[in-house]
Design an enzyme around this catalytic site. Structure first.
Site, PDB file in Angstrom:
ATOM      1  N   GLU A 167       2.686-105.057   0.256  1.00 48.87           N
ATOM      2  CA  GLU A 167       2.799-106.517   0.230  1.00 48.87           C
ATOM      3  C   GLU A 167       1.407-107.113   0.294  1.00 48.87           C
ATOM      4  O   GLU A 167       0.542-106.595   0.998  1.00 48.87           O
ATOM      5  CB  GLU A 167       3.611-106.995   1.431  1.00 48.87           C
TER       6      GLU A 167
ATOM      7  N   HIS B 187      14.326-100.779   4.455  1.00 47.21           N
ATOM      8  CA  HIS B 187      14.071-100.760   3.011  1.00 47.21           C
ATOM      9  C   HIS B 187      13.591 -99.389   2.497  1.00 47.21           C
ATOM     10  O   HIS B 187      14.100 -98.881   1.502  1.00 47.21           O
ATOM     11  CB  HIS B 187      13.051-101.831   2.628  1.00 47.21           C
TER      12      HIS B 187
ATOM     13  N   LYS C  64      18.651-105.552  -5.003  1.00 48.55           N
ATOM     14  CA  LYS C  64      17.695-105.621  -6.115  1.00 48.55           C
ATOM     15  C   LYS C  64      18.210-104.750  -7.273  1.00 48.55           C
ATOM     16  O   LYS C  64      18.596-103.600  -7.084  1.00 48.55           O
ATOM     17  CB  LYS C  64      16.316-105.141  -5.672  1.00 48.55           C
TER      18      LYS C  64
HETATM   19  C1  BG6 Z   1      11.871-108.348   4.882  1.00 54.38           C
HETATM   20  C2  BG6 Z   1      10.803-108.196   5.928  1.00 54.38           C
HETATM   21  O1  BG6 Z   1      12.995-107.588   5.222  1.00 54.38           O
HETATM   22  O2  BG6 Z   1      11.367-107.892   3.625  1.00 54.38           O
HETATM   23  C3  BG6 Z   1       9.547-108.940   5.529  1.00 54.38           C
HETATM   24  O3  BG6 Z   1      11.283-108.714   7.156  1.00 54.38           O
HETATM   25  C4  BG6 Z   1       9.098-108.540   4.142  1.00 54.38           C
HETATM   26  O4  BG6 Z   1       8.509-108.705   6.473  1.00 54.38           O
HETATM   27  C5  BG6 Z   1      10.251-108.621   3.151  1.00 54.38           C
HETATM   28  O5  BG6 Z   1       8.041-109.397   3.746  1.00 54.38           O
HETATM   29  C6  BG6 Z   1       9.875-108.047   1.806  1.00 54.38           C
HETATM   30  O6  BG6 Z   1      10.884-108.302   0.874  1.00 54.38           O
HETATM   31  P1  BG6 Z   1      10.573-108.444  -0.684  1.00 54.38           P
HETATM   32  O7  BG6 Z   1      11.919-108.664  -1.298  1.00 54.38           O
HETATM   33  O8  BG6 Z   1       9.642-109.592  -0.854  1.00 54.38           O
HETATM   34  O9  BG6 Z   1       9.945-107.146  -1.096  1.00 54.38           O
END
Ligand code: BG6
Length: 520
Positions: free
Chosen positions: A241, A265, A207
């Site tokens: 999320e 992450h 990102k």
């Molecule tokens: C993934 C997870 O690695 O990242 C998911 O397995 C999650 O559960 C996703 O929804 C979130 O990614 P982003 O890019 O939408 O923030």
């Protein structure tokens, strides 16, 4: 005066933008979701933006019966539905699709790999035949099998200095499910290839805004000088999320949020936000600093887990006017499941820069909105002058790195309300990516695929990095010890998590800063 733009060239990336050595990308798991949603759209965009090598090929490898033509059609539909532009230009698609072919085969069948070798040999150009990116978009339980088979079929070699060609293995997450399984997997891969041939994905590193963390910190003296325990009171990292687990209940029952989001992450964001400046931009220098940072996190003892880690699980509620089922009612979820869909924790980094500064990290599903932010909370001014006045709304300075969506950086400070009083009010300085750079924000997978083709490992996770992160997660899991969730650990879908997470900060006289909805 004209603003100048500075481009930093990464090793192997000509003018910082293009992979230039012809190569073939073999995608294992070609009929899966990731391929249609992310990988092919990313390759298509790289192609139309002129960033693919002059000559390239993509082979989709999967078990289902398909022809080149039917796979190409599916991939086109994928680009139309999921890519960032959702538009496909016929001529450009045809030029791109001419490089796609489908290879039917079972991942455990040696003949399928022999067939793949034959197909690759048929491409003619020695670079297309021998420069190979193997993308493992498959179940992690098959990673080892696939590399064994590739080795046996003589498609994968341990690279030596001066080799004319190269092979690389791109591995999707989850990379193991605990430290031990990650070590077993690492040992397995490293039997066949060198560490520099392994590209472990954490798509957050692709990102733009996550990459900008390092740029922001180390190219702006005014912030870097304050980036330490003297000036910073605490930091918050939020990745929220607004979706539940959806169709991924089966996977989630095995994973849970701690493994699914925190292990990768959030710890990656943390290491970029808190690491020391690397001596250079070389991949190993940057990754060394990230590992050092992760190793400086104070170990999570059983006691620390009990007081400093909060888990949660959503029950039915409403998110954005949409009613959501509880996690236990989701498809392929045990109706008595204790798997966490939310984690909040407080940790300390025991090094010179960060000693005593708490870092609060949280992430969860079915929260009120989708937003990722780093909030840097500075220390307040001394309690004299304005701060000493009664009824003054005097806030300490805060800096927010908004990673997604509505990407930007905000600085909050106090301003005098115009008039005869000494009333102050927090005001904000705002940098928005959109306003400054226009809407162009490449998808994370575009950057990651480009780097894998160019052979730059900076944005991928090194062996010791993934293992150190697992150690942290294992300690937390051990602290939980398989106990059931208590009432205080449940939260209604559409709220900011369980009450216990608020208490975690209130104990320190802090509060979570909840991200705001995107302005657009
Ligand atoms: C993934 C997870 O690695 O990242 C998911 O397995 C999650 O559960 C996703 O929804 C979130 O990614 P982003 O890019 O939408 O923030």
């Amino acid at each position: 005066m004209v603003d100048s733009q500075i481009t930093i060239s990464l090793p192997g990336l000509e003018d910082g933008r293009k992979a230039d050595e012809p190569c073939t990308i073999v995608i294992f798991g070609a009929s899966g979701d990731l391929t249609a949603r992310k990988l092919i759209p990313a390759l298509y965009h790289l192609h139309i933006e002129g960033q693919m090598p002059g000559s390239f090929h993509v082979v989709g490898f999967a078990r289902r019966e398909k022809t080149d033509a039917s796979w190409r059609d599916e991939m086109r539909a994928g680009v139309e539905t999921h890519s960032r532009t959702r538009r496909v230009d016929n001529a450009k698609w045809n030029a791109f699709a001419a490089n796609l072919s489908y290879h039917r085969g079972d991942l455990t069948d040696a003949d399928a790999y022999a067939g793949l070798a034959k197909r690759l040999a048929g491409l003619g150009d020695p670079c297309l035949v021998n420069n190979l990116v193997f993308y493992l978009a498959i179940s992690p339980s098959l990673f080892g099998e696939v590399v064994d088979q590739l080795r046996t079929a003589d498609l994968l070699h341990r690279m030596e200095e001066g080799d004319a060609h190269w092979q690389r293995v791109v591995v999707e997450k989850p990379f193991g499910h605990d430290l031990q399984s990650a070590q077993v997997l690492n040992n397995h891969l490293l039997r066949h290839v060198r560490e520099r041939q392994i590209f472990r994905i954490d798509h957050y590193l692709g990102k733009e805004t996550v990459q900008n963390i390092m740029m922001f910190r180390f190219s702006n003296a005014i912030f870097e000088q304050l980036w330490n325990r003297e000036s910073i009171e605490h930091m918050q990292i939020t990745v929220s999320e607004d979706i539940g687990v959806g169709a991924r209940g089966g996977y989630f029952e095995e994973a849970g949020t701690l493994r699914d989001m925190m292990q990768n992450h959030l710890l990656q964001i943390l290491s970029l936000v808190a690491m020391e400046p690397p001596p250079s931009l070389a991949a190993e220098d940057i990754r060394n600093e990230k590992v050092k940072l992760l190793k400086s996190i104070r170990p999570m003892t059983m006691e620390a887990v009990a007081t400093n880690v909060v888990r949660g699980q959503y029950f039915a509620g409403i998110v954005n006017d949409d009613s959501r089922e509880g996690y236990r009612q989701e498809e392929r979820v045990n109706p008595e499941s204790n798997v966490e869909t939310y984690v909040a924790l407080k940790l300390f980094i025991d090094n010179w820069r960060w000693s005593t500064v708490p870092f609060y990290l949280r992430t969860g599903k079915n929260l009120p909105l989708r937003a990722s932010e780093v909030r840097v909370q500075f220390r307040p001014t001394p309690n004299v002058l304005f701060a000493a006045q009664d009824n003054l709304d005097l806030h300490a300075n805060a800096l927010t790195l908004r990673l997604q969506p509505d990407e930007g950086i905000f600085l909050r400070f106090n301003g005098k309300v115009p008039g005869n009083s000494i009333e102050t009010r927090p005001v904000r300085m705002h940098f928005g990516y959109d306003a400054e750079f226009g809407a162009y924000t490449p998808e994370a997978y575009e950057r990651l695929l480009l780097e894998a083709m160019a052979g730059d490992t900076t944005l991928f996770i090194r062996r010791d990095e993934v293992e150190t992160a697992w150690q942290i997660v294992d300690d937390i899991r051990e602290g939980w010890g398989g106990t059931s969730l208590s009432n205080r650990e449940f939260y209604a879908a559409g709220t900011w998590g369980p009450i216990a997470a608020d208490d975690l900060l209130e104990r320190d006289s802090h509060k979570w800063h909840n991200p705001k909805p995107a302005q657009r």
